[in-house]
Design a protein around this motif. Structure first.
Motif, short mmCIF file in Angstrom:
data_model
loop_
_atom_site.label_atom_id
_atom_site.label_comp_id
_atom_site.label_asym_id
_atom_site.label_seq_id
_atom_site.Cartn_x
_atom_site.Cartn_y
_atom_site.Cartn_z
N SER A 66 0.85 -1.19 0.00
CA SER A 66 0.00 0.00 0.00
C SER A 66 0.89 1.24 0.00
CB SER A 66 -0.96 0.00 1.20
OG SER A 66 -0.22 -0.04 2.39
N GLY A 67 0.25 2.37 -0.24
CA GLY A 67 0.99 3.62 -0.31
C GLY A 67 1.31 3.97 -1.76
N GLU A 68 1.91 5.15 -1.95
CA GLU A 68 2.21 5.58 -3.32
C GLU A 68 3.53 6.32 -3.44
OE1 GLU A 68 -1.59 7.66 -3.84
OE2 GLU A 68 -0.47 9.54 -3.62
N VAL A 69 4.07 6.24 -4.65
CA VAL A 69 5.29 6.98 -4.98
C VAL A 69 4.94 7.89 -6.16
CG1 VAL A 69 7.69 6.86 -5.73
CG2 VAL A 69 6.76 5.01 -4.36
N ARG A 70 5.30 9.16 -6.04
CA ARG A 70 5.01 10.10 -7.12
C ARG A 70 6.26 10.85 -7.54
NH1 ARG A 70 -0.42 11.19 -8.08
NH2 ARG A 70 -1.76 10.10 -6.59
N LEU A 71 6.45 10.97 -8.85
CA LEU A 71 7.52 11.78 -9.39
C LEU A 71 6.87 12.99 -10.06
CD1 LEU A 71 10.62 12.01 -10.12
CD2 LEU A 71 10.01 10.96 -12.30
N GLU A 74 3.26 12.63 -10.53
CA GLU A 74 2.71 11.48 -11.28
C GLU A 74 2.92 10.18 -10.51
OE1 GLU A 74 4.50 10.81 -15.11
OE2 GLU A 74 3.41 8.92 -15.34
N LEU A 75 1.84 9.41 -10.42
CA LEU A 75 1.90 8.14 -9.67
C LEU A 75 2.80 7.14 -10.40
CD1 LEU A 75 0.60 6.85 -7.15
CD2 LEU A 75 -1.13 5.87 -8.68
N LEU A 76 3.77 6.59 -9.67
CA LEU A 76 4.70 5.65 -10.30
C LEU A 76 4.37 4.20 -10.00
CD1 LEU A 76 8.28 7.13 -9.78
CD2 LEU A 76 6.78 7.40 -11.76
N ASN A 77 3.77 3.93 -8.82
CA ASN A 77 3.61 2.50 -8.51
C ASN A 77 2.67 1.81 -9.48
OD1 ASN A 77 2.68 4.37 -6.53
ND2 ASN A 77 1.68 2.72 -5.42
#
Ligand SMILES: Nc1ncnc2c1ncn2[C@@H]1O[C@H](COP(=O)(O)OP(=O)(O)OP(=O)(O)O)[C@@H](O)[C@H]1O
Ligand SMILES: [Mg+2]
Length: 272
Positions: A66-71, A74-77
């Motif tokens: 769960s959770g998210e990574v954004r660059l 923009e969502l990367l996962n």
């Protein structure tokens, strides 16, 4: 903490509530982090703390539970690793992943592949275009090698497998830079190096940053000399959780950090 959000202070790369489970093992639990343009963030923590797991999540090798990574928002996962590289995140690995039989130069050229447009059919039917693209990649690779380390450049035609450990690490950094990343993630770049190699590595990293003021770096390290001198901010992980975050001077004084990590590995530094 509540400073106004300006374009300069906005996160380039951001992780929120990142959790990673492997069966019953929680390798990462609700970790947040952020990285701004031009910033150097250090990641420390004992063995098994989840440091490499964090890099693996960011680069798409692991999909977080769960959770998210954004660059840049923009969502990367969920995106495949090659697309994440193309978007501007490059890394080196804890254990070397060079092509040992290929030359130093060819290893850097390979790091450029995300920017090459020629497919296999074009390479066969439009040879001139393919060759021009390869020439350009070779020129860029030469420049990168020179910029990262002149000694490494002098060895560009040697097979990478023949290089001493410290040069292999430098080569991995040059290869990662070939994709022209916005974010560079280094997983224990000084591992296997003695103090003088580590000093040289720190100089190389400083010159890479000086040439690319916008490049953001995340460095996982066990060497406290490097952590004390390069990053502006340090994030401490322990058992997959964020134990502390701040400047090295701040985190090294926190008793739980000393217990979890500095107490075992860097007590002298903490006491210094
Ligand atoms: N693919 C995987 N499958 C199962 N468990 C994993 C996997 N990857 C990591 N782990 C586990 O997650 C935990 C965190 O591992 P990780 O490699 O992120 O630690 P680390 O902080 O990088 O440690 P080190 O300093 O030893 O490199 C460990 O318990 C590890 O065994
Ligand atoms: Mg690791």
């Amino acid at each position: 903490m509540n400073a106004p959000v300006t374009p300069e202070s906005r996160a380039l790369l951001e992780g929120k509530d990142l959790t990673m489970r492997f069966g019953g093992l929680v390798a990462m639990a609700e970790v947040d982090f952020s990285l701004r343009k031009g910033e150097v963030l250090g990641i420390i923590g004992p063995n098994g703390a989840g440091k490499s797991t964090l890099l693996n999540i960011i680069t798409g090798l692991y999909v977080p539970s769960s959770g998210e990574v954004r660059l840049e928002g923009e969502l990367l996962n969920g995106q495949p690793a090659h697309r994440i590289v193309a978007k501007g995140i490059a890394r080196t690995f804890q254990s070397s992943r060079l092509f040992a039989d290929l030359s130093v130069l060819d290893n850097v050229i390979i790091g450029r592949h995300t920017h090459m447009k020629t497919g296999i059919f074009e390479a066969i039917f439009n040879r001139r275009k393919a060759e021009a693209e390869l020439d350009a990649a070779a020129e860029l690779a030469e420049g990168l090698l020179k910029a990262v380390s002149r000694e490494l450049h002098a060895q560009r035609h040697r097979p990478a497998g023949e290089l001493p450990q410290a040069d292999r690490r430098r080569l991995e950094i040059a290869r990662a830079l070939a994709s022209e990343p916005k974010v560079l993630l280094l997983d224990e770049p000084s591992s296997g190096m003695d103090d003088s190699d580590t000093d040289a590595l720190m100089d190389d990293i400083r010159s890479v940053c000086a040439e690319r003021p916008e490049l953001a770096l995340m460095i996982i390290e066990h060497d406290m000399r490097l952590i004390a001198s390069l990053p502006q901010r340090v994030l401490v992980l322990d058992y997959g959780q964020k134990l502390a975050e701040g400047t090295y001077e701040e985190v090294r004084l926190i008793p739980r950090v000393q217990e979890a990590y500095l107490g075992r590995k860097g007590a002298q530094h903490a006491q210094a």
